[in-house]
Enzyme design. Sequence first.
Site, short mmCIF file in Angstrom:
data_model
loop_
_atom_site.label_atom_id
_atom_site.label_comp_id
_atom_site.label_asym_id
_atom_site.label_seq_id
_atom_site.Cartn_x
_atom_site.Cartn_y
_atom_site.Cartn_z
N GLU A 64 0.84 -1.22 0.00
CA GLU A 64 0.00 0.00 0.00
C GLU A 64 0.88 1.27 0.00
OE1 GLU A 64 -2.98 -0.57 -0.57
OE2 GLU A 64 -3.55 -2.43 0.41
N GLY A 65 2.03 1.18 -0.66
CA GLY A 65 2.97 2.30 -0.66
C GLY A 65 3.89 2.18 0.54
#
Length: 600
Positions: A408-409
Amino acid sequence: METLEKDILRGGQFLVKETNCEDVFTPEDFSEEQQMMKEAVIEFNDREVIPHKARFEAKDYALTEECMRKAGELGFLGVAVPEEYGGLGMGFVSTMLVCDYISSGTGSFSTAFGAHTGIGTMPITLYGTEEQKQKYVPQLATGEWFGAYCLTEPGAGSDANSGKTTAELTEDGKHYKINGQKMWISNAGFCKLFIVFARIEDDKNITGFIVENDQENGITLGEEEHKLGIRASSTRQVFFNDCMVPVENMLSERGNGFKIAMNALNVGRIKLAAACLDSQRRITTSAIAYANERKQFKTPIADFGAIKAKLAEMTTSAYAGESASYRAAKNIEDRIAMRVAAGNTHQEAELKGVEEYAIECSILKVAVSEDVQNCADEGIQIFGGMGFSEETPMEAAWRDARIARIYEGTNEINRMLSVGMLVKKAMKGHVDLLDPAMKVAEELMGIPSFDTPDYSELFSEEKELISKLKKVFLMVAGSAVQKFGPDLEQHQQLLMAASNILIEVYMAESTILRTEKNAKRFGEDAQKVQIAMAKLYLYNAVDIIQKNAKEGIVSFAEGDEQRMMLMGLKRFTKYVNQPNVVALRNTIAEKVKAENKYCF
């Protein structure tokens, strides 16, 4: 709706406006329906997931798929899906709650659940045409089909828009021909549908497509990846070789893929924070139970000060994570409700509601993913040599937690994003940072007050300290923006330091507001331990903020400017009544020892 609008701060405004404790949502505010849902999810986890931990660790991918089917039958996969597409259509807080409590059994199942409900189903719910939603969403909501999300490529990770996968329109104009390679695709081994991002011709931005997983249509899968943790989460490479996708399966408009990817990640980030919470509670409970049981020198190790300190810090970080996550979730839910009332469609309202709080989503992703890792690390330490053994739950928890800081980054990207997004909001006039930053600059030039303030009310000193910590951020970030302007993003270490200040301010304030609200409701005596946790979290936050602010200041300021800012930092991080941290930790540790679990 008018009053609602007044009370809800916009995303990022927590930094420049005061929030009343009555306006925050806390886990103690769950409705009866939410409590029932929470119990149903815990019961499912205790029955279907946790007893089979060894099978998950032995890479039993079929078990993950089987548990996902059972979760679908119980409606858990469709919590966020509108009722007209076969879901439960519950609000954002309820979707967070399910994600929180369903994720604690094992990281493998948690990842499969998150990938399917979040980035697998949600892009169609939020960006799909009516036909696409009718065709695909009901099957995804019930677990008849599973979804996966194909964004990352060998050369495109954090720079998601640089993917090389191509989509070429066929001569008859009826299909797009997709060619390329995707990697680290969760659920690839058993999904029926991919959300695929590819570039059409030499478009600046990628485009999204809904692609059915048909091995006869040019799709091949790599072998299962062998990973440090989340071992029974199916993770494979996916290869597209002249894969034909009907033109009506384009998701949203051409070139809109990057926006879809980013918005899906915003929701993914806050849900990932939620997915770390119950793991943290369970790790803490395991550590407490073991420390009560394990005797050394004829004494339970839970009675030793060194272990008490660990138990107190683990408990506090779990409590803080809950406080901030549910505060933000309710803000998002209220913003969605406001937009629906203003005439937005469900799709528009949800998209804009989450996008509004993208800063908070990034903050939570970073803070809670790091807290769960620290918690598992201390859990291993409390178990000692046994913690290193596969026989105890700690080593698997530690390995599973490690991925949360990457997907998610990465946390580094999210740190820089949180400050970058805040500066952009200020430039658009959505958050007024300029006036408060100028006031702080004026305050630095003025003579400090030497009056002794009245701190007789609960948290009066702590809340004043929080407002001063906000000034530290405004001082550092304001001066940095002035100095570097649009080149600020080149100064990554400075951004990281500023972000650490921002994160601690939000987490500490959320913890204090939750506790203050509950102390007013249930009485200060009933909240004695929570008050100790709120004070302990703030004490630690002040330390982190001091270190990061100093590092930031000396990196760009010199001479008198530097001296003045360092003096300001000292002034803004100073306690009048220094808390007795050892006593705070002991209060917390004694409570969890007596309860033999995380009990908040």
